[in-house]
Design a protein around this motif. Sequence first.
Motif, PDB file in Angstrom:
ATOM      1  N   ASP A  40       0.841  -1.198   0.000  1.00 14.25           N
ATOM      2  CA  ASP A  40       0.000   0.000   0.000  1.00 14.25           C
ATOM      3  C   ASP A  40       0.877   1.249   0.000  1.00 14.25           C
ATOM      4  O   ASP A  40       0.674   2.179  -0.789  1.00 14.25           O
ATOM      5  N   ASN A  58       1.115   3.684  -3.326  1.00 16.86           N
ATOM      6  CA  ASN A  58       0.398   4.944  -3.120  1.00 16.86           C
ATOM      7  C   ASN A  58       1.272   6.097  -2.646  1.00 16.86           C
ATOM      8  O   ASN A  58       0.833   7.246  -2.647  1.00 16.86           O
ATOM      9  N   LYS A  59       2.514   5.793  -2.250  1.00 18.89           N
ATOM     10  CA  LYS A  59       3.404   6.866  -1.800  1.00 18.89           C
ATOM     11  C   LYS A  59       4.736   6.860  -2.553  1.00 18.89           C
ATOM     12  O   LYS A  59       5.086   7.819  -3.213  1.00 18.89           O
ATOM     13  N   ALA A  72      -0.722   7.912 -12.073  1.00 17.47           N
ATOM     14  CA  ALA A  72      -1.579   6.849 -11.536  1.00 17.47           C
ATOM     15  C   ALA A  72      -1.655   5.678 -12.511  1.00 17.47           C
ATOM     16  O   ALA A  72      -1.693   4.509 -12.105  1.00 17.47           O
ATOM     17  N   LEU A  93      -5.656   1.436  -4.993  1.00  9.81           N
ATOM     18  CA  LEU A  93      -4.642   1.911  -5.936  1.00  9.81           C
ATOM     19  C   LEU A  93      -4.988   3.336  -6.346  1.00  9.81           C
ATOM     20  O   LEU A  93      -6.151   3.737  -6.294  1.00  9.81           O
ATOM     21  N   PRO A  94      -3.983   4.122  -6.751  1.00 11.40           N
ATOM     22  CA  PRO A  94      -4.281   5.489  -7.213  1.00 11.40           C
ATOM     23  C   PRO A  94      -5.294   5.469  -8.345  1.00 11.40           C
ATOM     24  O   PRO A  94      -5.265   4.592  -9.206  1.00 11.40           O
TER      25      PRO A  94
END
Length: 216
Positions: free
Chosen positions: A83, A87-88, A97, A135-136
């Motif tokens: 995660d 995402n980071k 994305a 997810l983005p």
Amino acid sequence: VYGTTREEVANKLDDLRLAKRQGVGLVQRDLKLGELVSLWIDSKSAGWSSKTHEHYYGPFKNHMLPLISNKKISVINNPIYLDDFFNKSLLKAGLSANNVRRCHKALNNCFEWAVGRNLIAFNKCKGGSKGYFALPIHNAKSKPQLNMGEVSILAKELESSAKHGVLFSVALATGMRINEVLGLSVDDIDFESNTLTVRHQLKRENGVVFLDRTKS
């Protein structure tokens, strides 16, 4: 398993069954991501076209391996770590994305293959709305479309182009991709029935130009 009594053997088997359900005790060696990806690509690439190879290996080569090639799978294969990574870390590295989602798809496929060969015990890289983490969000941009009036104007302009008129006229009339038009040969054209058969596409890789099969 062996034991001095039937009860001892039964207890050992119970422990093994529990370990299997929990996904532990099956893996002999904790691979690094770079090692696992190399095994996966080597086993699969023989049946892949160059485009498919780039589709799956590209996200590793360009984005993931430079960051976590030496990380152990036991560290990566954790929903909390994944995660944070998708995402980071990848967004911070400047990925869109859409590219993050491509990375996720590649890693998920790699882990699924590894599970089937007991190289890892389970796959926690199942992201998305029904996965272990989000997810983005990729907001796809609508592609520009020509109306029939614009198509007519473009076709008329192409008639006066001596260099590329035929090339783009064929693409405009058929919807073929440019590399498919460039991959046409005399054998693909039937002037009696006015048909084209799309068998190849022209590709360029590392300065080498060659004919490759189409995706479908």
